[in-house]
Motif scaffolding. Structure first.
Motif, PDB file in Angstrom:
ATOM      1  N   VAL A   3      -3.863 -11.136  10.771  1.00 20.92           N
ATOM      2  CA  VAL A   3      -2.599 -10.970  10.063  1.00 20.92           C
ATOM      3  C   VAL A   3      -2.215 -12.300   9.438  1.00 20.92           C
ATOM      4  CG1 VAL A   3      -0.153 -10.410  10.288  1.00 20.92           C
ATOM      5  CG2 VAL A   3      -1.854  -9.137  11.596  1.00 20.92           C
ATOM      6  N   VAL A   4      -1.875 -12.252   8.178  1.00 21.21           N
ATOM      7  CA  VAL A   4      -1.445 -13.434   7.449  1.00 21.21           C
ATOM      8  C   VAL A   4       0.007 -13.214   7.070  1.00 21.21           C
ATOM      9  CG1 VAL A   4      -1.796 -14.747   5.320  1.00 21.21           C
ATOM     10  CG2 VAL A   4      -3.758 -13.867   6.560  1.00 21.21           C
ATOM     11  N   HIS A   5       0.845 -14.217   7.295  1.00 18.48           N
ATOM     12  CA  HIS A   5       2.250 -14.080   6.906  1.00 18.48           C
ATOM     13  C   HIS A   5       2.308 -14.001   5.379  1.00 18.48           C
ATOM     14  CE1 HIS A   5       6.563 -14.430   6.997  1.00 18.48           C
ATOM     15  NE2 HIS A   5       6.467 -15.356   6.068  1.00 18.48           N
ATOM     16  N   THR A   6       2.938 -12.957   4.854  1.00 22.39           N
ATOM     17  CA  THR A   6       2.974 -12.772   3.407  1.00 22.39           C
ATOM     18  C   THR A   6       4.403 -12.764   2.910  1.00 22.39           C
ATOM     19  OG1 THR A   6       3.088 -10.358   3.530  1.00 22.39           O
ATOM     20  CG2 THR A   6       0.878 -11.347   3.485  1.00 22.39           C
ATOM     21  N   SER A   7       4.541 -13.003   1.614  1.00 15.74           N
ATOM     22  CA  SER A   7       5.831 -12.846   0.941  1.00 15.74           C
ATOM     23  C   SER A   7       5.570 -11.903  -0.230  1.00 15.74           C
ATOM     24  CB  SER A   7       6.340 -14.207   0.470  1.00 15.74           C
ATOM     25  OG  SER A   7       5.365 -14.838  -0.317  1.00 15.74           O
ATOM     26  N   PRO A   8       6.611 -11.357  -0.840  1.00 17.88           N
ATOM     27  CA  PRO A   8       6.380 -10.392  -1.919  1.00 17.88           C
ATOM     28  C   PRO A   8       5.435 -10.949  -2.993  1.00 17.88           C
ATOM     29  CG  PRO A   8       8.687 -10.407  -1.310  1.00 17.88           C
ATOM     30  CD  PRO A   8       8.030 -11.543  -0.564  1.00 17.88           C
ATOM     31  N   THR A   9       4.486 -10.118  -3.408  1.00 19.02           N
ATOM     32  CA  THR A   9       3.507 -10.538  -4.402  1.00 19.02           C
ATOM     33  C   THR A   9       4.104 -10.412  -5.789  1.00 19.02           C
ATOM     34  OG1 THR A   9       1.699  -9.813  -2.982  1.00 19.02           O
ATOM     35  CG2 THR A   9       1.196 -10.063  -5.337  1.00 19.02           C
ATOM     36  N   ILE A  10       4.141 -11.513  -6.486  1.00 18.17           N
ATOM     37  CA  ILE A  10       4.582 -11.516  -7.878  1.00 18.17           C
ATOM     38  C   ILE A  10       3.300 -11.685  -8.687  1.00 18.17           C
ATOM     39  CG2 ILE A  10       6.013 -12.641  -9.631  1.00 18.17           C
ATOM     40  CD1 ILE A  10       7.586 -11.392  -7.232  1.00 18.17           C
ATOM     41  N   GLY A  11       2.930 -10.674  -9.434  1.00 23.50           N
ATOM     42  CA  GLY A  11       1.641 -10.708 -10.129  1.00 23.50           C
ATOM     43  C   GLY A  11       0.591 -10.075  -9.251  1.00 23.50           C
ATOM     44  N   SER A  12      -0.437 -10.847  -8.866  1.00 30.00           N
ATOM     45  CA  SER A  12      -1.505 -10.265  -8.058  1.00 30.00           C
ATOM     46  C   SER A  12      -2.189 -11.320  -7.210  1.00 30.00           C
ATOM     47  CB  SER A  12      -2.540  -9.597  -8.973  1.00 30.00           C
ATOM     48  OG  SER A  12      -3.121 -10.564  -9.824  1.00 30.00           O
TER      49      SER A  12
ATOM     50  N   ASN B  61       6.594  -3.821  -0.243  1.00 27.04           N
ATOM     51  CA  ASN B  61       6.751  -3.765   1.214  1.00 27.04           C
ATOM     52  C   ASN B  61       5.930  -2.661   1.890  1.00 27.04           C
ATOM     53  OD1 ASN B  61       7.875  -4.995   3.520  1.00 27.04           O
ATOM     54  ND2 ASN B  61       9.360  -3.341   3.712  1.00 27.04           N
ATOM     55  N   ALA B  62       4.924  -2.118   1.195  1.00 24.37           N
ATOM     56  CA  ALA B  62       4.093  -1.074   1.810  1.00 24.37           C
ATOM     57  C   ALA B  62       3.034  -1.671   2.740  1.00 24.37           C
ATOM     58  CB  ALA B  62       3.416  -0.224   0.732  1.00 24.37           C
ATOM     59  N   GLY B  63       2.636  -2.933   2.490  1.00 22.18           N
ATOM     60  CA  GLY B  63       1.626  -3.590   3.320  1.00 22.18           C
ATOM     61  C   GLY B  63       0.335  -3.906   2.586  1.00 22.18           C
TER      62      GLY B  63
ATOM     63  N   VAL C 231       0.758   3.385   1.367  1.00 18.69           N
ATOM     64  CA  VAL C 231       2.048   4.059   1.519  1.00 18.69           C
ATOM     65  C   VAL C 231       2.682   3.601   2.827  1.00 18.69           C
ATOM     66  CG1 VAL C 231       3.157   6.318   1.838  1.00 18.69           C
ATOM     67  CG2 VAL C 231       1.255   6.081   0.224  1.00 18.69           C
ATOM     68  N   ASP C 232       3.947   3.223   2.762  1.00 16.06           N
ATOM     69  CA  ASP C 232       4.720   2.901   3.955  1.00 16.06           C
ATOM     70  C   ASP C 232       5.111   4.235   4.587  1.00 16.06           C
ATOM     71  OD1 ASP C 232       6.777   2.433   5.789  1.00 16.06           O
ATOM     72  OD2 ASP C 232       7.733   0.880   4.563  1.00 16.06           O
TER      73      ASP C 232
ATOM     74  N   LEU D  67      -8.436   5.920  -2.184  1.00 13.90           N
ATOM     75  CA  LEU D  67      -8.229   5.826  -0.752  1.00 13.90           C
ATOM     76  C   LEU D  67      -6.740   5.603  -0.542  1.00 13.90           C
ATOM     77  CD1 LEU D  67      -9.039   5.457   2.252  1.00 13.90           C
ATOM     78  CD2 LEU D  67      -9.527   3.055   1.710  1.00 13.90           C
ATOM     79  N   ILE D  68      -6.122   6.449   0.251  1.00 18.79           N
ATOM     80  CA  ILE D  68      -4.701   6.285   0.554  1.00 18.79           C
ATOM     81  C   ILE D  68      -4.602   5.801   1.986  1.00 18.79           C
ATOM     82  CG2 ILE D  68      -2.441   7.401   0.786  1.00 18.79           C
ATOM     83  CD1 ILE D  68      -4.993   9.175  -1.268  1.00 18.79           C
ATOM     84  N   PHE D  69      -3.955   4.651   2.179  1.00 17.37           N
ATOM     85  CA  PHE D  69      -3.684   4.162   3.520  1.00 17.37           C
ATOM     86  C   PHE D  69      -2.259   4.562   3.884  1.00 17.37           C
ATOM     87  CE2 PHE D  69      -7.063   0.708   3.265  1.00 17.37           C
ATOM     88  CZ  PHE D  69      -7.807   1.205   4.329  1.00 17.37           C
TER      89      PHE D  69
END
Length: 163
Positions: free
Chosen positions: A38-47, A23-25, A88-89, A118-120
């Motif tokens: 912006v693309v609607h996303t769901s939690p990434t399982i894997g990559s 959920n960090a983005g 980082v959230d 690079l830290i966002f």
């Protein structure tokens, strides 16, 4: 034939891994890079993996799921990685210690010894978020001597700070 040979020898693809807690983005940032939207996303399982071309430079971007159960497999993506993007959230103060633990664990890995970081500091649009300077201080980035690093405030939803 000459042009093809030139292309063959000059075509370089840089491997980038995008990591961070769930959920960090990360995925939103990946698709903001790719499509500027912006693309609607769901939690990434894997990559998720995408090729992004910036000024004729090719980046193979690996967005790796950040749930706790998936973090132990992050090291399977480290081989040939040149750049690490840590997302980082900026509103998630409670889990910043986990982000810190994960990035330093990664940087100690042999396969990442030459990787730049690079830290966002994402979600800068949210009320009460930590600034990039606060996050930098908490992550003790100034003590990171073996890796070039940069921290960048951003908002994945608007794309601000990502380009």
């Amino acid at each position: 034939m000459g042009f093809n040979m030139y292309f063959y020898f000059c075509y370089v693809e840089h491997k980038v891994i995008i990591v961070g807690l769930d959920n960090a983005g990360k995925t939103t940032i990946l698709y903001q890079f790719l499509m500027n939207e912006v693309v609607h996303t769901s939690p990434t399982i894997g990559s998720n993996v995408e090729e992004i071309v910036v000024k004729k430079t090719h980046f193979l971007m690996w967005d790796i799921g950040g749930q706790e159960s998936l973090r132990s497999s992050w090291n399977t993506y480290y081989s040939n990685t040149e750049f690490i993007i840590l997302v980082v959230d900026s509103t998630d103060r409670e889990r910043l210690a986990i982000s810190k633990e994960e990035i330093y664990r990664m940087l100690a890995h042999e396969d990442l010894r030459k990787a730049a970081v690079l830290i966002f500091a994402n979600k800068q649009d949210m009320k009460g978020c930590m600034s990039a300077a606060e996050i930098s201080k908490y992550l003790t980035l100034s003590s990171m001597k073996d890796h070039p690093w940069h921290i960048q405030s951003c908002c994945a939803l608007t794309g601000e700070g990502i380009d």
